[in-house]
Design a protein around this motif. Structure first.
Motif, PDB file in Angstrom:
ATOM      1  N   ILE A 105      -1.728  -4.047   8.152  1.00 62.38           N
ATOM      2  CA  ILE A 105      -3.487  -3.628   8.077  1.00 62.38           C
ATOM      3  C   ILE A 105      -3.858  -3.155   6.986  1.00 62.38           C
ATOM      4  O   ILE A 105      -4.940  -3.679   6.548  1.00 62.38           O
ATOM      5  CB  ILE A 105      -3.237  -2.526   9.400  1.00 62.38           C
ATOM      6  CG1 ILE A 105      -2.539  -2.750  10.642  1.00 62.38           C
ATOM      7  CG2 ILE A 105      -4.582  -1.639   9.449  1.00 62.38           C
ATOM      8  CD1 ILE A 105      -2.636  -1.559  11.509  1.00 62.38           C
ATOM      9  N   GLU A 106      -2.819  -2.697   6.009  1.00 57.33           N
ATOM     10  CA  GLU A 106      -3.698  -2.200   4.656  1.00 57.33           C
ATOM     11  C   GLU A 106      -3.983  -3.458   3.830  1.00 57.33           C
ATOM     12  O   GLU A 106      -5.238  -3.584   3.199  1.00 57.33           O
ATOM     13  CB  GLU A 106      -2.755  -1.391   4.025  1.00 57.33           C
ATOM     14  CG  GLU A 106      -2.609  -0.069   4.444  1.00 57.33           C
ATOM     15  CD  GLU A 106      -1.585   0.822   3.826  1.00 57.33           C
ATOM     16  OE1 GLU A 106      -1.828   1.466   2.736  1.00 57.33           O
ATOM     17  OE2 GLU A 106      -0.658   1.216   4.040  1.00 57.33           O
ATOM     18  N   ARG A 107      -3.164  -4.350   3.959  1.00 55.04           N
ATOM     19  CA  ARG A 107      -3.403  -5.719   3.022  1.00 55.04           C
ATOM     20  C   ARG A 107      -4.543  -6.265   3.740  1.00 55.04           C
ATOM     21  O   ARG A 107      -5.340  -6.916   2.929  1.00 55.04           O
ATOM     22  CB  ARG A 107      -2.262  -6.391   3.200  1.00 55.04           C
ATOM     23  CG  ARG A 107      -2.412  -7.524   2.165  1.00 55.04           C
ATOM     24  CD  ARG A 107      -1.110  -8.274   2.250  1.00 55.04           C
ATOM     25  NE  ARG A 107      -0.307  -8.846   3.214  1.00 55.04           N
ATOM     26  CZ  ARG A 107       0.863  -9.426   3.302  1.00 55.04           C
ATOM     27  NH1 ARG A 107       1.525  -9.510   2.041  1.00 55.04           N
ATOM     28  NH2 ARG A 107       1.528  -9.997   4.471  1.00 55.04           N
ATOM     29  N   ALA A 108      -4.768  -6.453   4.865  1.00 55.81           N
ATOM     30  CA  ALA A 108      -6.008  -7.116   5.622  1.00 55.81           C
ATOM     31  C   ALA A 108      -7.109  -6.472   5.182  1.00 55.81           C
ATOM     32  O   ALA A 108      -8.283  -7.081   4.889  1.00 55.81           O
ATOM     33  CB  ALA A 108      -5.631  -7.125   7.133  1.00 55.81           C
ATOM     34  N   THR A 112       4.247   2.600  -8.274  1.00 56.24           N
ATOM     35  CA  THR A 112       2.910   2.980  -7.866  1.00 56.24           C
ATOM     36  C   THR A 112       2.667   4.411  -7.505  1.00 56.24           C
ATOM     37  O   THR A 112       3.564   5.177  -7.934  1.00 56.24           O
ATOM     38  CB  THR A 112       2.715   2.062  -6.592  1.00 56.24           C
ATOM     39  OG1 THR A 112       3.625   2.641  -5.542  1.00 56.24           O
ATOM     40  CG2 THR A 112       3.018   0.583  -6.657  1.00 56.24           C
ATOM     41  N   LYS A 113       1.636   4.671  -7.026  1.00 58.09           N
ATOM     42  CA  LYS A 113       1.191   6.086  -6.672  1.00 58.09           C
ATOM     43  C   LYS A 113       2.009   6.835  -5.618  1.00 58.09           C
ATOM     44  O   LYS A 113       1.947   8.002  -5.550  1.00 58.09           O
ATOM     45  CB  LYS A 113      -0.322   6.444  -6.743  1.00 58.09           C
ATOM     46  CG  LYS A 113      -1.101   5.615  -5.659  1.00 58.09           C
ATOM     47  CD  LYS A 113      -2.685   5.740  -5.722  1.00 58.09           C
ATOM     48  CE  LYS A 113      -3.082   5.102  -4.442  1.00 58.09           C
ATOM     49  NZ  LYS A 113      -4.417   5.375  -4.222  1.00 58.09           N
ATOM     50  N   TYR A 114       2.584   5.776  -5.134  1.00 59.96           N
ATOM     51  CA  TYR A 114       3.337   6.256  -3.764  1.00 59.96           C
ATOM     52  C   TYR A 114       4.937   6.124  -4.045  1.00 59.96           C
ATOM     53  O   TYR A 114       5.743   6.220  -3.200  1.00 59.96           O
ATOM     54  CB  TYR A 114       3.259   5.355  -2.464  1.00 59.96           C
ATOM     55  CG  TYR A 114       1.658   5.111  -2.448  1.00 59.96           C
ATOM     56  CD1 TYR A 114       0.992   6.253  -1.639  1.00 59.96           C
ATOM     57  CD2 TYR A 114       0.893   4.075  -2.601  1.00 59.96           C
ATOM     58  CE1 TYR A 114      -0.215   5.948  -1.208  1.00 59.96           C
ATOM     59  CE2 TYR A 114      -0.585   3.787  -2.366  1.00 59.96           C
ATOM     60  CZ  TYR A 114      -1.006   4.810  -1.582  1.00 59.96           C
ATOM     61  OH  TYR A 114      -2.351   4.646  -1.229  1.00 59.96           O
ATOM     62  N   TYR A 115       5.159   6.170  -5.483  1.00 62.56           N
ATOM     63  CA  TYR A 115       6.584   6.171  -5.685  1.00 62.56           C
ATOM     64  C   TYR A 115       7.261   7.594  -5.483  1.00 62.56           C
ATOM     65  O   TYR A 115       6.587   8.449  -5.989  1.00 62.56           O
ATOM     66  CB  TYR A 115       6.955   5.960  -7.216  1.00 62.56           C
ATOM     67  CG  TYR A 115       8.341   6.012  -7.790  1.00 62.56           C
ATOM     68  CD1 TYR A 115       9.088   5.053  -7.082  1.00 62.56           C
ATOM     69  CD2 TYR A 115       8.589   7.030  -8.586  1.00 62.56           C
ATOM     70  CE1 TYR A 115      10.645   5.394  -7.718  1.00 62.56           C
ATOM     71  CE2 TYR A 115       9.839   7.132  -9.058  1.00 62.56           C
ATOM     72  CZ  TYR A 115      10.819   6.152  -8.512  1.00 62.56           C
ATOM     73  OH  TYR A 115      12.186   6.338  -9.268  1.00 62.56           O
ATOM     74  N   GLY A 157       0.946  -1.220  -0.021  1.00 62.31           N
ATOM     75  CA  GLY A 157      -0.035   0.205   0.157  1.00 62.31           C
ATOM     76  C   GLY A 157       0.928   1.292   0.114  1.00 62.31           C
ATOM     77  O   GLY A 157       1.583   1.462  -0.857  1.00 62.31           O
ATOM     78  N   THR A 158       0.683   2.120   1.082  1.00 58.94           N
ATOM     79  CA  THR A 158       1.333   3.296   1.186  1.00 58.94           C
ATOM     80  C   THR A 158       2.993   3.355   1.319  1.00 58.94           C
ATOM     81  O   THR A 158       3.779   4.178   0.921  1.00 58.94           O
ATOM     82  CB  THR A 158       0.775   4.198   2.234  1.00 58.94           C
ATOM     83  OG1 THR A 158       1.047   3.546   3.678  1.00 58.94           O
ATOM     84  CG2 THR A 158      -0.766   4.613   2.122  1.00 58.94           C
ATOM     85  N   THR A 159       3.279   2.031   1.655  1.00 55.98           N
ATOM     86  CA  THR A 159       4.577   1.682   1.909  1.00 55.98           C
ATOM     87  C   THR A 159       5.405   1.048   0.610  1.00 55.98           C
ATOM     88  O   THR A 159       6.664   0.647   0.940  1.00 55.98           O
ATOM     89  CB  THR A 159       5.073   1.063   3.052  1.00 55.98           C
ATOM     90  OG1 THR A 159       4.450  -0.251   3.235  1.00 55.98           O
ATOM     91  CG2 THR A 159       4.360   1.817   4.265  1.00 55.98           C
ATOM     92  N   LEU A 160       4.571   0.985  -0.268  1.00 55.06           N
ATOM     93  CA  LEU A 160       5.350   0.185  -1.349  1.00 55.06           C
ATOM     94  C   LEU A 160       5.089   1.007  -2.818  1.00 55.06           C
ATOM     95  O   LEU A 160       4.141   1.403  -3.340  1.00 55.06           O
ATOM     96  CB  LEU A 160       4.119  -1.064  -1.994  1.00 55.06           C
ATOM     97  CG  LEU A 160       4.633  -1.957  -3.065  1.00 55.06           C
ATOM     98  CD1 LEU A 160       5.832  -2.473  -2.744  1.00 55.06           C
ATOM     99  CD2 LEU A 160       3.636  -2.943  -3.332  1.00 55.06           C
ATOM    100  N   PRO A 161       6.590   1.335  -3.194  1.00 54.79           N
ATOM    101  CA  PRO A 161       6.576   2.309  -4.215  1.00 54.79           C
ATOM    102  C   PRO A 161       6.683   1.604  -5.615  1.00 54.79           C
ATOM    103  O   PRO A 161       6.332   2.140  -6.454  1.00 54.79           O
ATOM    104  CB  PRO A 161       8.080   3.172  -4.031  1.00 54.79           C
ATOM    105  CG  PRO A 161       8.809   1.763  -3.219  1.00 54.79           C
ATOM    106  CD  PRO A 161       7.823   1.062  -2.489  1.00 54.79           C
ATOM    107  N   ILE A 162       6.722   0.477  -5.714  1.00 56.23           N
ATOM    108  CA  ILE A 162       6.961  -0.270  -7.052  1.00 56.23           C
ATOM    109  C   ILE A 162       6.037  -1.525  -6.841  1.00 56.23           C
ATOM    110  O   ILE A 162       5.847  -2.203  -5.959  1.00 56.23           O
ATOM    111  CB  ILE A 162       8.202  -0.574  -7.361  1.00 56.23           C
ATOM    112  CG1 ILE A 162       9.077  -1.371  -6.506  1.00 56.23           C
ATOM    113  CG2 ILE A 162       9.072   0.868  -7.723  1.00 56.23           C
ATOM    114  CD1 ILE A 162      10.418  -1.954  -6.745  1.00 56.23           C
TER     115      ILE A 162
END
Length: 805
Positions: free
Chosen positions: A250-253, A200-203, A133-138
C-alpha cells in the motif's frame, strides 16, 4: 407364439430415448456417485485455499488531479497566445494527458526517483512479504550492476550497525562465496560488485528476519508499473483525472502516485519555461540588431544638424506639415508591417524542414496572418511535445508535420500578399509625400534629408519599444508560471486487498468441484457402450421375457470400487414362498416363458446360450429350472457346455455324465442322471469326464436318442450351452430344441453386438429365439446404471433383505 406381446416400441423411438439423458438420469447419476463429488469438492476447496494463501494480496490506490483549463491569466493577452501553446492543454486533448500519465517516459522518472528497481522481501508463511517504507530498515545500492543487469543477495541485520550478506547471484548465475560481514554506510566489494547498504529511518537494530534483496532490470520494472497504472476521466465533461494503481504494498502504491503527480508537474513547468527561454532569445537577438541601427541613425542626425545648422522642418513648412505628418505616420505603420512581414517570411525560409515558434504579435494588420501564425505556433509546440514523448516516426508526429508544412505554405502565401499590398501602399504614399515636399519650395535640401532620417529613427524606436515590452512579458511569464494541475484527492484506497477475491476463488472451486466430476461421469457413461438396462435392448425386435437383478448386493462408494467385481454366482437363489426381488424376477421370466411356449402337453426343450462367457446362463438355467420344479413340473437340466462344465458344479461334478454317454463309454442312461439332489422334481445330467472333442460328440446320434427318451419323462428340458460366437456347439444343439433363450449380461454385453443378435433372430438361425437380461444392478431407487429401469422393488425387498415365510 405371441411374440408381439413382448416386442418393444419402434426402433426410432428407442434410439431417441437412448440418445437423450433426462434431468432424472443426471440426478441419480450424481446420487450414485456422490463420493466422487465429495472428493472433487474437497480437492477443489483445498486448492482454492492454497491459492489464496500462496498468492500475494494486491491493493488498489487512487488519486484524483484537476487539469486546469486556463494557465497564467495574469499575463497580457498578447503573451497568453505564447503561454497557452504547449502539451497537455486539457480543454483541447484530455486523452493526451491520460496517455502521458502512464507513459514509460514519465514512469521511468518515478522508478528512478523512488529506486523501485531494487526490491526487498522477507520470508512469510505461504509467500514472501514485501518490505517497503515502514517495514524496510535498510536500502541497498548496487554500484557496479548496470540498469539492464540482475543481481540478488540476502541481508541479515547484526548488532553494532553491522550486516551479514550471503547468497550472491549475478545475472541469474549463482556466485560461490562465503558470507560477508560489513558495516552499514560503507561500500563493500562482493561477488556482485560493489554494494552500499544504508540504514533507513525505520532501522531498529538487530533483527532475526533475513531480507531478500533483488536488483531487477530497469526497463522491466518500468514496463511492469506502466501496465499497472490506469488513468481515466472522472466524467466526460470534466477535466478531473483519476489515476489508479495496484500493488502488493500500500505504501509503495501511494508513493508511486504522489511521485507521478510531481513528475507530471515538473515536466509541465519545464515545457513552459523552454517556450519562454526560446522567445526571450529571439527578442534579445532582435534588440541587439535594432539597437545598433538606432544608434547609427541618432548619430547621423546629430552630426548633420551640427554641421549644417538645419532649422526645424515644422517651422519652415507649417502649411504642409500637418499633411506630411499624417503621411509619415501612415508610412511608418506600413514600414513596420513590411519589416515584420519580410522578417517572418525570411525566418520561414531559413527554418527549412525544422519548425520553430514565430513571433505571435507581429504588428501586421492582417487578421488572416495573425490567425495562421497563432495556429502554427500551437501545432509546433504540440508536435515537439509529442515527438519528445515518442519519436519522429510516430504517425501522430508525421500527421502534425504535414499540418505544419501546409500551415507554413499558407503563412508564406499570406505574407507575400501582405508584402505586395504594403509595398504598393508605401509606394503610393511616397509619391504623395514627394509631391507634397515639392510644394515646400522654401525648405532647403537639408530639411528633406533630416525628415528622411528622422522617419527611420521613429520606425526603429517604435520597434525597439515593442520588443522591450515583449521581453518584459516573457520574463514575467517565466517567473510567475505555475503548474496546470492540482491534487484534488491524495492517494487513498481500501486497506483490504482487491485480489485475490476469496469469494470468487471459492465460487470457482465450487463450480469446478461440481462440474468436473459430473462432466467426467457423463463422458464416461457416454463412452461406455455396454448394455445395462432394459432400455438398452428395447430396439431389438425379438421377444424380451424379463430381466434378472444381481443376486448379491453391490457395494457403493469407495469400498465398492475396491470390492465390486463381475462374478458368476453359482448358487440357487430361487426358494419356495420367497417374495424377494430376484424370486419375483424368476417368476416373471417363468410366466413369460410359459406364455411363449404355449400350454401344450408335450415336453419343451429349451437351450440357454449367450454371446459372452460369464453372462450367467448357467446360473439362469439352474434357477429357472428350480422355479419350474417348485411349480411341480418335472425338469431335466443337461450340461452341454462340456468345456467348462459350470452347471455340473451344482451337483458336485460327478465323473459320470453326458460325455460318457455320448462317447459310448456307458449305455446306461440312469447312471448319468443325478436325481432329486436340488429338488425332488429336478434332475441333472452333468458333463462327467471333460472330453477332448466335445463338438464331435454333439454330432453323435446318441444325443438325439437321449433327448427323445427324456422327453417322455419330463415336462421341460433345459440345456446349458456354450456362447454362440465362440464355438459351434450351440448351433449343433439348436436343431434339437424348441426354444433358444439368449442371455445378455448387464455391464458385459456390448451394444455394438445388438445388431448380431437381431440378425440371428430375423434370419432364424436359432429356433424361437427370446432374450433375457441378467445381472441388472438396482441402485436402491428402482433405477439402474443409466438411471433408468423398471425394477422389482415395488412391494418387495432385496434378496438379502426379505423372505416370505
Amino acid at each position: 407364439m405371441a411374440e408381439n406381446s413382448f416386442t418393444t416400441v419402434s426402433n426410432d423411438t428407442s434410439r431417441a430415448n437412448e440418445s437423450s439423458i433426462s434431468l432424472r438420469d443426471v440426478f441419480y447419476l450424481i446420487a450414485n456417485n456422490w463420493y466422487w463429488f465429495l472428493i472433487s469438492l474437497l480437492i477443489a476447496f483445498s486448492l482454492g485455499v492454497l491459492y489464496i494463501l500462496k498468492t500475494p494480496p494486491q491493493y488498489s490506490q487512487e488519486m484524483q488531479m484537476l487539469i486546469k483549463e486556463d494557465n497564467n491569466k495574469s499575463l497580457s493577452s498578447e503573451f497568453s497566445k505564447y503561454s497557452s501553446v504547449g502539451i497537455g492543454n486539457p480543454n483541447e486533448n484530455m486523452q493526451n494527458v491520460l496517455m502521458i500519465l502512464k507513459s514509460p517516459s514519465y514512469v521511468q522518472d518515478v522508478v528512478r526517483n523512488l529506486k523501485l528497481d531494487v526490491g526487498y522481501s522477507t520470508d512469510g508463511t505461504f509467500h514472501d512479504l514485501i518490505a517497503y517504507g515502514t517495514t524496510l530498515p535498510i536500502t541497498v545500492t548496487f554500484v557496479d550492476v548496470a540498469d539492464t543487469g540482475t543481481a540478488s543477495l540476502d541481508v541479515e541485520l547484526l548488532d553494532g550497525n553491522q550486516v551479514k550478506i550471503s547468497n550472491f547471484i549475478l545475472d541469474l548465475e549463482e556466485k560461490e562465496s562465503k558470507s560477508l560481514v560489513a558495516k552499514m554506510g560503507a561500500v563493500v566489494s562482493s561477488p556482485v560488485g560493489r554494494i552500499l547498504i544504508s540504514p533507513t529511518k525505520y532501522y531498529m537494530g538487530k533483527s532475526s528476519d533475513v531480507i531478500h534483496v533483488k536488483k531487477y532490470p530497469f526497463d522491466k520494472i518500468v514496463r511492469s508499473f506502466s501496465t499497472r497504472i490506469n488513468s481515466e476521466l472522472v466524467h466526460e465533461w470534466s477535466t478531473v483525472v483519476s489515476v489508479k494503481i495496484t500493488d502488493t504494498s500500500i505504501e509503495r502504491a501511494e508513493d508511486i502516485l504522489k511521485e507521478l503527480f510531481n513528475v507530471y508537474n515538473k515536466r509541465w513547468l519545464e515545457e513552459i519555461n523552454d517556450n519562454a527561454v526560446n522567445t526571450a532569445k529571439f527578442i534579445d537577438d532582435e534588440l541587439r540588431i535594432i539597437e545598433g541601427e538606432l544608434g547609427s541613425v541618432d548619430a547621423d542626425i546629430s552630426s548633420f544638424k551640427s554641421q549644417n545648422l538645419v532649422p526645424n522642418v515644422e517651422t519652415a513648412s507649417n502649411i504642409y506639415m500637418n499633411k506630411a505628418e499624417a503621411m509619415s505616420t501612415q508610412l511608418l505603420e506600413l514600414s513596420n508591417q513590411l519589416y515584420m512581414a519580410r522578417y517572418i517570411r525570411k525566418q520561414l525560409n531559413d527554418d527549412g524542414a525544422n519548425f520553430s515558434v514565430l513571433p505571435g504579435n507581429s504588428g501586421i494588420d492582417n487578421p488572416t496572418v495573425s490567425r495562421l501564425i497563432t495556429s502554427y505556433n500551437e501545432l509546433v509546440l504540440q508536435r515537439n511535445t509529442l515527438a519528445a514523448n515518442s519519436n519522429a516516426s510516430n504517425p501522430l508526429v508525421k500527421d502534425l508535420d504535414d499540418q505544419l508544412n501546409a500551415t507554413k505554405r499558407a503563412i508564406a502565401g499570406s505574407l507575400d500578399n501582405v508584402i505586395a499590398s504594403v509595398s504598393s501602399q508605401i509606394a503610393n504614399l511616397k509619391g504623395s509625400e514627394s509631391r507634397t515636399k515639392g510644394q515646400i519650395a522654401a525648405n532647403p535640401n537639408q530639411a528633406k534629408y533630416l525628415l528622411s532620417v528622422e522617419r527611420q529613427q521613429k520606425v526603429k524606436e517604435q520597434l525597439y519599444v515593442f520588443l522591450l515590452q515583449k521581453r518584459e512579458e516573457t520574463q514575467l511569464s517565466k517567473a510567475f508560471s505555475s503548474s496546470n494541475s492540482k491534487l484534488l484527492m491524495p492517494p487513498t484506497g481500501n486497506r483490504k486487498p482487491t485480489s485475490p477475491v476469496k469469494i470468487n476463488v471459492m465460487l470457482i472451486c465450487l463450480l469446478l468441484g461440481l462440474f468436473l466430476p459430473l462432466i467426467a461421469l457423463i463422458i464416461r457413461n457416454s463412452l461406455d457402450s455396454a448394455v445395462y438396462s432394459r432400455k438398452d435392448v428395447e430396439r431389438l425386435s425379438l421377444p424380451f421375457i424379463g430381466e434378472i437383478p444381481l443376486s448379491y448386493r453391490k457395494r457403493r462408494g469407495l469400498l465398492g470400487l475396491l470390492t465390486n467385481r463381475r462374478k458368476d454366482v453359482r448358487e440357487i437363489v430361487v426358494e419356495e414362498h420367497n417374495g424377494n426381488v430376484i424370486n419375483e424376477a424368476f417368476r416373471v421370466v417363468r410366466t413369460n416363458l410359459e406364455f411363449v411356449l404355449g400350454r401344450e402337453g408335450r415336453c419343451k426343450t429349451i437351450m440357454f446360450t449367450s454371446a459372452n462367457a460369464g453372462s450367467g446362463k448357467t446360473f439362469l438355467s439352474m434357477n429357472l429350472a428350480i422355479s419350474f420344479a417348485i411349480k411341480e413340473k418335472k425338469i431335466l437340466v443337461i450340461d452341454l457346455d462340456m468345456r467348462k462344465a459350470s452347471l455340473s458344479t451344482f451337483v458336485n461334478s460327478p465323473t459320470m455324465g453326458i460325455s460318457n454317454y455320448l462317447s459310448e463309454r456307458t449305455d446306461d442312461i440312469d447312471c448319468v442322471i443325478v436325481k432329486g439332489k436340488l429338488n425332488p422334481n429336478l434332475d441333472v445330467i452333468p458333463v462327467g469326464t471333460i472330453p477332448p472333442n466335445p463338438t464331435e460328440l454333439l454330432f453323435s446320434d446318441r444325443l438325439e436318442q437321449l433327448l427323445a427318451v427324456m422327453k417322455q419323462n419330463y415336462d421341460y428340458i433345459f440345456i446349458d450351452c456354450p456362447p454362440v460366437d465362440i464355438v459351434a456347439d450351440s448351433a449343433i444343439i439348436n436343431k434339437f430344441v424348441d426354444m433358444t433363450v439368449f442371455v445378455i449380461r448387464s455391464g458385459l454385453f456390448d451394444k455394438s453386438m445388438l445388431p448380431d443378435v437381431e440378425r440371428n433372430y430375423t434370419e432364424k438361425r436359432f429356433k424361437n429365439m427370446v432374450t433375457v437380461l441378467n445381472g441388472v444392478y438396482d441402485d436402491g431407487h428402482g433405477y439402474g446404471h443409466y438411471g433408468y429401469g423398471y425394477g422389482y422393488g415395488y412391494g418387495y425387498g432385496y434378496y438379502h433383505d426379505k423372505k416370505k415365510s
